[in-house]
Design a protein around this motif. Sequence first.
Motif, mmCIF file in Angstrom:
data_model
loop_
_atom_site.group_PDB
_atom_site.id
_atom_site.type_symbol
_atom_site.label_atom_id
_atom_site.label_comp_id
_atom_site.label_asym_id
_atom_site.label_seq_id
_atom_site.Cartn_x
_atom_site.Cartn_y
_atom_site.Cartn_z
ATOM 1 N N PRO A 50 5.401 -4.905 -8.561
ATOM 2 C CA PRO A 50 5.720 -5.105 -7.140
ATOM 3 C C PRO A 50 6.737 -6.208 -6.857
ATOM 4 O O PRO A 50 7.419 -6.176 -5.838
ATOM 5 C CB PRO A 50 4.359 -5.449 -6.526
ATOM 6 N N TRP A 51 6.838 -7.202 -7.768
ATOM 7 C CA TRP A 51 7.769 -8.308 -7.507
ATOM 8 C C TRP A 51 9.214 -7.932 -7.822
ATOM 9 O O TRP A 51 10.147 -8.624 -7.410
ATOM 10 C CB TRP A 51 7.376 -9.556 -8.296
ATOM 11 N N SER A 52 9.418 -6.837 -8.550
ATOM 12 C CA SER A 52 10.777 -6.429 -8.901
ATOM 13 C C SER A 52 11.394 -5.581 -7.790
ATOM 14 O O SER A 52 10.683 -4.971 -6.989
ATOM 15 C CB SER A 52 10.768 -5.628 -10.203
ATOM 16 N N GLU A 53 12.707 -5.550 -7.737
ATOM 17 C CA GLU A 53 13.401 -4.749 -6.724
ATOM 18 C C GLU A 53 13.041 -3.277 -6.865
ATOM 19 O O GLU A 53 12.860 -2.570 -5.879
ATOM 20 C CB GLU A 53 14.925 -4.942 -6.869
ATOM 21 N N GLU A 54 12.906 -2.810 -8.114
ATOM 22 C CA GLU A 54 12.604 -1.400 -8.365
ATOM 23 C C GLU A 54 11.164 -1.043 -8.014
ATOM 24 O O GLU A 54 10.847 0.140 -7.824
ATOM 25 C CB GLU A 54 12.848 -1.067 -9.847
ATOM 26 N N GLY A 55 10.305 -2.062 -7.922
ATOM 27 C CA GLY A 55 8.890 -1.796 -7.680
ATOM 28 C C GLY A 55 8.436 -1.990 -6.252
ATOM 29 O O GLY A 55 7.228 -1.971 -5.979
ATOM 30 N N LYS A 56 9.354 -2.185 -5.341
ATOM 31 C CA LYS A 56 8.980 -2.436 -3.947
ATOM 32 C C LYS A 56 8.285 -1.236 -3.314
ATOM 33 O O LYS A 56 7.412 -1.398 -2.455
ATOM 34 C CB LYS A 56 10.211 -2.815 -3.122
ATOM 35 N N ARG A 83 0.826 -1.203 0.000
ATOM 36 C CA ARG A 83 0.000 0.000 0.000
ATOM 37 C C ARG A 83 0.861 1.253 0.000
ATOM 38 O O ARG A 83 2.048 1.202 0.321
ATOM 39 C CB ARG A 83 -0.952 -0.023 1.204
ATOM 40 N N TRP A 84 0.274 2.357 -0.330
ATOM 41 C CA TRP A 84 0.986 3.622 -0.473
ATOM 42 C C TRP A 84 0.084 4.739 0.052
ATOM 43 O O TRP A 84 -1.135 4.572 0.164
ATOM 44 C CB TRP A 84 1.328 3.849 -1.949
ATOM 45 N N PRO A 85 0.637 5.890 0.362
ATOM 46 C CA PRO A 85 -0.186 7.013 0.828
ATOM 47 C C PRO A 85 -1.236 7.381 -0.223
ATOM 48 O O PRO A 85 -0.920 7.531 -1.400
ATOM 49 C CB PRO A 85 0.830 8.148 1.011
ATOM 50 N N GLY A 86 -2.488 7.465 0.190
ATOM 51 C CA GLY A 86 -3.562 7.815 -0.740
ATOM 52 C C GLY A 86 -4.201 6.655 -1.461
ATOM 53 O O GLY A 86 -5.028 6.855 -2.355
ATOM 54 N N TRP A 87 -3.856 5.415 -1.084
ATOM 55 C CA TRP A 87 -4.392 4.258 -1.796
ATOM 56 C C TRP A 87 -5.917 4.163 -1.702
ATOM 57 O O TRP A 87 -6.576 3.724 -2.659
ATOM 58 C CB TRP A 87 -3.756 2.962 -1.294
ATOM 59 N N LYS A 88 -6.483 4.571 -0.579
ATOM 60 C CA LYS A 88 -7.935 4.434 -0.403
ATOM 61 C C LYS A 88 -8.700 5.195 -1.480
ATOM 62 O O LYS A 88 -9.647 4.669 -2.070
ATOM 63 C CB LYS A 88 -8.349 4.930 0.982
ATOM 64 N N ALA A 89 -8.299 6.434 -1.741
ATOM 65 C CA ALA A 89 -8.997 7.246 -2.737
ATOM 66 C C ALA A 89 -8.885 6.621 -4.130
ATOM 67 O O ALA A 89 -9.853 6.614 -4.899
ATOM 68 C CB ALA A 89 -8.426 8.660 -2.755
ATOM 69 N N GLU A 90 -7.709 6.086 -4.451
ATOM 70 C CA GLU A 90 -7.518 5.460 -5.766
ATOM 71 C C GLU A 90 -8.382 4.212 -5.919
ATOM 72 O O GLU A 90 -9.005 3.988 -6.957
ATOM 73 C CB GLU A 90 -6.046 5.096 -5.972
ATOM 74 N N VAL A 91 -8.413 3.402 -4.880
ATOM 75 C CA VAL A 91 -9.151 2.138 -4.938
ATOM 76 C C VAL A 91 -10.658 2.380 -4.995
ATOM 77 O O VAL A 91 -11.397 1.688 -5.709
ATOM 78 C CB VAL A 91 -8.778 1.242 -3.746
ATOM 79 N N GLU A 92 -11.140 3.361 -4.239
ATOM 80 C CA GLU A 92 -12.576 3.626 -4.195
ATOM 81 C C GLU A 92 -13.135 4.074 -5.540
ATOM 82 O O GLU A 92 -14.323 3.946 -5.794
ATOM 83 C CB GLU A 92 -12.868 4.689 -3.133
#
Length: 208
Positions: free
Chosen positions: A170-176, A147-156
């Motif tokens: 997300p599975w890549s080192e750069e995407g953590k 999760r990231w700051p502001g995820w709720k607004a994006e998901v809703e």
Amino acid sequence: MEQSAWTEVSAAVAAAPYPVEVLPADPARAEACLAALRITTRSWLGAVVANARGLLVDHGWLRVLGSGHDGLPDAATESDPTGPWVVVGYDVMGGQYVWVPAQPGGKPTVHYFGPDDLEWLDLNQGYADWLYAVLAGSLTQFYDTLRWPGWKAEVEELAADQGISAWPPPWSEEGKDLSTASRKAVPLPQLVSFYQNTARQLRSSEDR
């Protein structure tokens, strides 16, 4: 009359620490789904199928499958025709939950496939224990790193059949760190398929 577990499920929904939307079931679809899965409403899975087209949990982050809703498939349709497991939920990032019947000497449990490691994880919980934990607040800790700051607004803002694609993945080192990743809404089936295919390709390359 058959005793339904829906009373217990409803109580857990009402006590949840985050929003849970119950999408009311269509009786005909619910009956057909129960018959296809060969389950009764005495089980939590059967009670969800009979009474809900789906549950949108924690601002819609998790979509628990029931008897189907506009763009959200039903649990029977998503079951594996070549195997024993049943898909019981998707998360907005393309993660997948499946219920796997008991192996010899074991018990049926829910397994999770995550976009952050592309591996199947046995949660060592039956369906009722898994859903109860989800409704009791387990998602907050379980998804802490996704999760990231502001995820709720994006998901809703998403429809039930949409997910969020992040790049780098997300599975890549750069995407953590998802707060710095590029994110966009995409069809959820497409997102789930992308991660499943990526996992197969990576396993295949490792086996060579």
